[in-house]
Design an enzyme around this catalytic site. Structure first.
Site, PDB file in Angstrom:
ATOM      1  N   SER A 256     -29.802 -24.260  14.224  1.00 45.08           N
ATOM      2  CA  SER A 256     -29.448 -24.722  15.558  1.00 45.08           C
ATOM      3  C   SER A 256     -28.221 -23.946  16.032  1.00 45.08           C
ATOM      4  O   SER A 256     -27.671 -23.140  15.292  1.00 45.08           O
ATOM      5  CB  SER A 256     -29.125 -26.218  15.517  1.00 45.08           C
ATOM      6  OG  SER A 256     -27.901 -26.387  14.836  1.00 45.08           O
ATOM      7  N   LYS A 257     -27.808 -24.252  17.250  1.00 38.24           N
ATOM      8  CA  LYS A 257     -26.685 -23.514  17.848  1.00 38.24           C
ATOM      9  C   LYS A 257     -25.425 -23.573  16.993  1.00 38.24           C
ATOM     10  O   LYS A 257     -24.583 -22.694  17.059  1.00 38.24           O
ATOM     11  CB  LYS A 257     -26.378 -24.079  19.242  1.00 38.24           C
ATOM     12  CG  LYS A 257     -27.471 -23.738  20.241  1.00 38.24           C
ATOM     13  CD  LYS A 257     -26.976 -23.853  21.663  1.00 38.24           C
ATOM     14  CE  LYS A 257     -28.090 -23.551  22.647  1.00 38.24           C
ATOM     15  NZ  LYS A 257     -28.756 -24.761  23.153  1.00 38.24           N
ATOM     16  N   ARG A 258     -25.321 -24.620  16.191  1.00 33.96           N
ATOM     17  CA  ARG A 258     -24.167 -24.720  15.301  1.00 33.96           C
ATOM     18  C   ARG A 258     -24.063 -23.518  14.371  1.00 33.96           C
ATOM     19  O   ARG A 258     -22.990 -23.147  13.928  1.00 33.96           O
ATOM     20  CB  ARG A 258     -24.305 -25.966  14.414  1.00 33.96           C
ATOM     21  CG  ARG A 258     -23.788 -27.224  15.007  1.00 33.96           C
ATOM     22  CD  ARG A 258     -23.847 -28.354  14.000  1.00 33.96           C
ATOM     23  NE  ARG A 258     -25.173 -28.509  13.391  1.00 33.96           N
ATOM     24  CZ  ARG A 258     -25.427 -28.279  12.119  1.00 33.96           C
ATOM     25  NH1 ARG A 258     -24.474 -27.899  11.297  1.00 33.96           N
ATOM     26  NH2 ARG A 258     -26.646 -28.440  11.632  1.00 33.96           N
TER      27      ARG A 258
END
Ligand code: GLU
Length: 500
Positions: A256-258
């Site tokens: 994910s964007k994390r």
């Protein structure tokens, strides 16, 4: 149905956002398989989620896939014999087969209200049971249902599935997969608003489009038994299924964007090459049999082997992607590197839009020199600041220390004095001067060159001076929006900074 026995695969994205690397990998594996087997690659847009689907996302999706270097033989933009290729344009077909299933007694109208179903679901979950539809409307006859519909009631259509038994299929990646019908219940195939459910539309489309292999993400494994039940109800031949493992971050959670960039669009904007991204995506679950890992699409088509795709989770490794990007950058011509670098340099305000041929030649050399070790093109403006920005006042501590030692001050004082009267400067002049300083002061090697390099760049590290000096000198004679200071000007500034 498939007269010429050709392999037919499809990529079936929902246009509800930018294309994620997991989906791009699915598209790539389908494409590689089709191209390798002389098959057909179909692009089908699954846009039945009217609230979330947008035309703009479809356009981006097509643009991103094309940028990756993929092409399709049939699709919404290129047509084909099995269209339309957008689900929103196929509603008639879904209704036709739903009518057939209703009339054959294989499907039924369900009048249960959404809230009621939701509270049953919650109750089941709270008791630790699988939320399976109760079957309450199963025995409402078609006649009665039609009367109720005519009277204005709303209903979804559900497939009637056996209450007991096993659904099994041989997955090309995962091997034998089994589901107990007890956990399935009668799935909705058409919602009360007339839109088909994913599990239903996908079967109608895959079957009517003669899809032979369904290659998609593992998140659809649990949908597959429902789809198989539909194939069975319609009396259609099953395709081969291959479910690709999920793409995870290093911490084993879904990418994910994390973790960093995750959409093809973002990687493109960051300056990852399409060739490098495809090369890397192909390693998410597969690895080439031979040693060389830097592979172009043609080579991937030759080497790819769907039967060797691993079922274990694919971990997205940004460092490996960057390494591959650096290798693919090396394969580009200097012209191509410049073409790809320019937008980043322009965006950073370093160079303008209209470039003279002298500027282009200089930039080509500068890119060629500075790109070494760069992970992605977006890092280039930072690298170019070595040439465009010179400010002794902004030197970091390490650089300051290098030029403040007694030996460095002695070397730099001599350097300043020997360049004071010069009108021009180049590498030969530089070599002559440093030779003389070495003789006069007895300082040599690193102690001699390091302070001079720091003095010319105002940085503790940078290019070798035989590369740096010609670039800066020629660059200083060209008019860029941000002026490049020549070596003599830099030395002058350092002299006053150090009060030499
Ligand atoms: N539209 C579905 C998705 O994007 C397609 C799944 C499938 O390939 O069957 O997940």
């Amino acid at each position: 149905m498939n007269e010429d026995n050709k392999i037919r695969v499809r990529f079936a994205p929902s246009p509800t956002g930018y294309i994620h690397v997991g989906n791009a990998r699915t598209a790539l594996f389908n494409w590689l398989f089709a191209r390798q087997k002389g098959g057909v690659f179909v692009l089908r847009v699954e846009d039945t989620d009217i609230e979330r689907s947008r035309e703009e996302y479809e356009r981006n999706l097509i643009q991103d896939l094309r940028w990756l270097g993929l092409d399709w033989d049939e699709g919404p933009d290129v047509g084909g014999n099995f269209g339309p290729y957008r689900q929103s344009e196929r509603l008639e077909l879904y209704h036709k087969y739903a009518r057939q299933l209703l009339e054959e007694g294989k499907a039924y109208y369900c009048f249960c209200a959404a809230e009621e179903l939701e509270s049953q679901r919650q109750a089941a979950l709270a008791e630790g049971r699988m939320p399976v539809y109760s079957g309450r409307c199963r025995n409402i006859s078609l006649d009665e249902a039609r009367h109720r519909l005519a009277a204005g009631e709303e209903a979804a259509i559900r497939l009637k599935v056996p209450e007991e038994g096993l659904i099994q299929f041989e997955d090309l990646v995962r091997g034998l997969v089994e589901f107990d019908l007890k956990v399935i219940g009668d799935p909705i195939i058409v919602r009360s608003n007339g839109m088909p459910a994913y599990n239903y539309a996908v079967v109608i489309d895959d079957a009517l489009m003669n899809i032979t292999h369904v290659i998609r993400g593992e998140d659809h494994v649990s949908n597959t038994p429902r789809q198989i039940l539909l194939y069975q109800a319609l009396g259609w031949k099953l395709p081969v299924f291959a479910h690709l493992s999920m793409v995870m971050g290093k911490d084993n959670t879904r990418l994910s964007k994390r973790h960093g960039a995750t959409s093809v669009d973002q990687f493109r904007r960051d300056g990852i090459l399409a060739e490098a991204l495809c090369n890397y995506l192909s390693f998410l679950g597969w690895s080439p049999p031979e040693g060389n890992e830097v592979l172009r699409l043609e080579e991937l088509v030759r080497l790819f082997d769907l039967s060797r795709v691993s079922r274990s989770a694919a971990i997205f490794d940004y460092e490996k992607l960057h390494w591959l990007n650096r290798q693919h950058i090396k394969l580009l011509s200097p012209e191509k590197k410049l073409e790809l670098a320019l937008p980043y340099l322009q965006e950073a305000g370093l160079v303008g839009k209209d470039l003279s041929s002298a500027q282009q030649d200089w930039l080509k050399r500068a890119v060629e020199t500075l790109i070494e070790g760069v992970d992605k093109f977006s890092e280039l403006p930072q690298k170019f600041s070595l040439l465009f920005d010179f400010d002794p006042g902004k030197m970091d501590e390490e650089a300051r220390q290098i030029i403040q030692t007694d030996s460095a001050r002695k070397v730099l004082a001599a350097f300043v004095q020997k360049t004071a009267e010069l009108k021009e400067f180049n590498y030969e002049i530089f070599a002559g001067i440093t030779g003389a300083i070495k003789k006069e002061t007895g300082v040599k090697g690193k102690d001699l060159f390091h302070p001079i390099r720091v003095a010319l760049t105002a940085r503790a590290s940078g290019l070798e001076l035989d590369k740096f000096i010609p670039l800066v000198e020629e660059g200083s004679r060209l008019s860029f929006p941000r002026k490049i200071k020549g070596c003599l000007e830099r030395i002058g500034e350092i002299a006053s900074f150090l009060k030499l």
